[in-house]
Design an enzyme around this catalytic site. Structure first.
Site, PDB file in Angstrom:
ATOM      1  N   SER A   1       2.776 -20.745 -23.820  1.00 43.16           N
ATOM      2  CA  SER A   1       2.430 -19.363 -23.523  1.00 43.16           C
ATOM      3  C   SER A   1       3.122 -18.473 -24.552  1.00 43.16           C
ATOM      4  O   SER A   1       4.342 -18.515 -24.681  1.00 43.16           O
ATOM      5  CB  SER A   1       2.906 -19.032 -22.106  1.00 43.16           C
ATOM      6  OG  SER A   1       2.679 -17.679 -21.805  1.00 43.16           O
TER       7      SER A   1
ATOM      8  N   LYS B   1      -0.665 -13.891 -24.309  1.00 45.04           N
ATOM      9  CA  LYS B   1      -0.543 -12.784 -23.367  1.00 45.04           C
ATOM     10  C   LYS B   1      -1.314 -11.603 -23.943  1.00 45.04           C
ATOM     11  O   LYS B   1      -1.189 -11.298 -25.138  1.00 45.04           O
ATOM     12  CB  LYS B   1       0.936 -12.418 -23.198  1.00 45.04           C
ATOM     13  CG  LYS B   1       1.749 -13.488 -22.488  1.00 45.04           C
ATOM     14  CD  LYS B   1       1.323 -13.619 -21.027  1.00 45.04           C
ATOM     15  CE  LYS B   1       2.293 -14.497 -20.251  1.00 45.04           C
ATOM     16  NZ  LYS B   1       1.886 -14.608 -18.827  1.00 45.04           N
TER      17      LYS B   1
ATOM     18  N   ASN C   1      -1.953 -10.936 -16.821  1.00 46.13           N
ATOM     19  CA  ASN C   1      -0.957 -10.529 -15.807  1.00 46.13           C
ATOM     20  C   ASN C   1      -1.297  -9.172 -15.176  1.00 46.13           C
ATOM     21  O   ASN C   1      -0.451  -8.278 -15.116  1.00 46.13           O
ATOM     22  CB  ASN C   1       0.458 -10.507 -16.398  1.00 46.13           C
ATOM     23  CG  ASN C   1       0.997 -11.896 -16.672  1.00 46.13           C
ATOM     24  OD1 ASN C   1       1.169 -12.270 -17.833  1.00 46.13           O
ATOM     25  ND2 ASN C   1       1.225 -12.684 -15.640  1.00 46.13           N
TER      26      ASN C   1
HETATM   27  O1  OSB Z   1       1.815 -15.359 -15.892  1.00 43.64           O
HETATM   28  O2  OSB Z   1       2.036 -17.400 -16.384  1.00 43.64           O
HETATM   29  C1  OSB Z   1       2.534 -16.267 -16.262  1.00 43.64           C
HETATM   30  C2  OSB Z   1       6.159 -16.358 -17.443  1.00 43.64           C
HETATM   31  C3  OSB Z   1       6.750 -15.550 -16.507  1.00 43.64           C
HETATM   32  C4  OSB Z   1       5.981 -14.963 -15.542  1.00 43.64           C
HETATM   33  C5  OSB Z   1       4.613 -15.181 -15.505  1.00 43.64           C
HETATM   34  C6  OSB Z   1       3.997 -16.010 -16.447  1.00 43.64           C
HETATM   35  C7  OSB Z   1       4.799 -16.572 -17.442  1.00 43.64           C
HETATM   36  C8  OSB Z   1       4.259 -17.372 -18.532  1.00 43.64           C
HETATM   37  C9  OSB Z   1       5.204 -18.338 -19.203  1.00 43.64           C
HETATM   38  O3  OSB Z   1       3.147 -17.257 -18.988  1.00 43.64           O
HETATM   39  C10 OSB Z   1       4.902 -19.743 -18.853  1.00 43.64           C
HETATM   40  C11 OSB Z   1       6.014 -20.669 -19.261  1.00 43.64           C
HETATM   41  O4  OSB Z   1       6.018 -21.085 -20.424  1.00 43.64           O
HETATM   42  O5  OSB Z   1       6.889 -20.971 -18.432  1.00 43.64           O
HETATM   43 MG    MG Z   2      -0.171 -16.093 -15.577  1.00 46.29          MG
END
Ligand code: OSB
Ligand code: MG
Length: 385
Positions: free
Chosen positions: A150, A178, A206
């Site tokens: 991510s 993102k 998100n």
């Molecule tokens: O929306 O998946 C998400 C991290 C923190 C809060 C929400 C999210 C995320 C990530 C990171 O996308 C995923 C990871 O590498 O742990």
């Molecule tokens: Mg997510």
């Protein structure tokens, strides 16, 4: 609505005698800041739960973040609800297994991340005592899992491309970007041309968009994305269904999916055709397995989400991701994507995969000297009832 029990019931194991619940709070600097539509993070504020039992111990990592910006839960609130309600209730039961935790804590509404951390610690203790690994317990069908990464919002397209190229070179099999209004079509187009047409690429908003953005989001169809994750607020299943009807890119829910029942409903309403499973978000690994099972019964692919976990949470996620319905690479990245040094043995990517731990319980060991060194608050002992 009723959801059938999982297709292959989880194994029956001996209960444990719960003697003590401890909260450990650790501050771990991220190797690079992580920016999402809800903000930028420099440090992982980690809350670990340790349970001590008659003959052993178990650990669970809470996925809540410092502030209630991804979900309503946040670290201080989790610690409070654990100390005030959840740990005392469980200590009152005393002799129990992970399967008893849900019922024992059911009198508290919500607080799934807090419940998940406690249930995972009990499961870890119970499976360690039984000599069973999380992978065996959950029903893993693979010795290793395919990994994605991510990628946060960057300060420029050039910086983004540099970061994405480094992950591609490290072997990640899928890139997730993102996005937010003002950071979507342009970065996605640039990354698609960097990686070429065949690379697995997806985006995660998100909840940063509204139903008025559907026409704009449709333009993402030009980039051959695997999916778009959670463009609208958690409660708004209807707008996700409207988007899914308007767009070719599959819609995937994350924040909205808080239980197997919600997953069944969202699938039935055509609001999601792929599901991101995070055990913390649904109240624990037992519920995560149920979400997997209901999706699999409906031919809905799932993948394992992440919350910047240390090795403690990562170990359990990797075991979960080895279930048969996890047909897409997860946000199960190597330890070095997050931390210079992990709290447990490091998870190291080999050809884009992570090995499922095979030792009993989560299969990893907390490095207590690092806990000491990185501790941000004194240990809280909740066991004296
Ligand atoms: O929306 O998946 C998400 C991290 C923190 C809060 C929400 C999210 C995320 C990530 C990171 O996308 C995923 C990871 O590498 O742990
Ligand atoms: Mg997510």
């Amino acid at each position: 609505m009723t959801v059938p029990e999982q297709s292959s019931p989880l194994p029956e194991l001996d209960p444990v005698e719960l003697e003590e619940v401890e909260l450990h709070r650790v501050s771990m600097p991220l190797v690079r800041p992580f920016e999402t539509s809800f903000g930028r993070q420099y440090v992982r504020d980690v809350l670990l739960v340790r349970v001590r039992t008659g003959d052993g111990e178990g650990w669970g990592e809470c996925v809540a973040m410092t502030d209630p910006v991804y979900s309503s839960e946040y670290v201080e609130g989790v610690a409070e609800v654990l100390a005030r309600y959840l740990a005392p209730a469980l200590l009152g039961v005393r002799t129990l297994g992970a399967r008893d935790v849900g019922a024992a804590l059911g009198f508290v509404i919500g607080h799934r991340m807090a419940k998940a951390a406690l249930e995972t610690a009990v499961l870890d203790a119970q499976t360690r005592a039984a000599g069973v690994s999380f992978g065996e317990y959950f029903g893993a069908v693979r010795p290793e899992v395919e990994c994605g990464v991510s990628v946060g919002i960057a300060s420029s397209i050039d910086e983004l491309l540099e970061e994405v190229a480094s992950y591609r070179d490290a072997g990640y099999r899928r890139i997730k970007l993102k996005i937010k209004p003002g950071w979507d079509l342009e970065p996605v187009a640039a990354v698609r041309s960097l990686l070429g047409p065949d690379a697995l690429l997806q985006v995660d908003a998100n909840t940063a968009y509204t139903v008025d953005d559907i026409d704009h989001l449709r333009r993402l169809d030009d980039f051959g994305l695997l999916l778009i994750e959670q463009p609208f607020v958690e409660e708004d299943i209807a707008s996700h269904a409207a988007l899914a009807a308007a767009i070719d890119t599959p819609v995937c829910l994350d924040e909205s999916i808080t239980s197997a029942e919600v997953a069944v409903d969202a699938i039935a309403r055509d609001a999601t055709s792929i599901v991101n499973i995070k055990a913390g978000r649904v109240g624990g690994y037992l519920e995560a397995v149920r979400v997997h099972d209901v999706c699999r019964a409906r031919d809905v692919p799932v993948w394992c989400g992440g919350m910047l976990e240390t090795g403690v949470g990562r170990a359990a996620n990797v075991a979960l991701a080895a279930l048969p319905g996890f047909t897409l690479p997860g946000d199960t990245s190597g330890s070095d994507r997050y931390f210079a040094e992990d709290l447990t043995e490091s998870f190291v990517l080999v050809e884009g995969r992570l090995a499922v731990p095979t030792a009993a319980g989560s299969g990893v060991t907390v490095r207590e000297e690092l806990l000491q060194e990185w501790r941000s608050q004194p240990v809280r002992y909740l066991g004296h009832v």
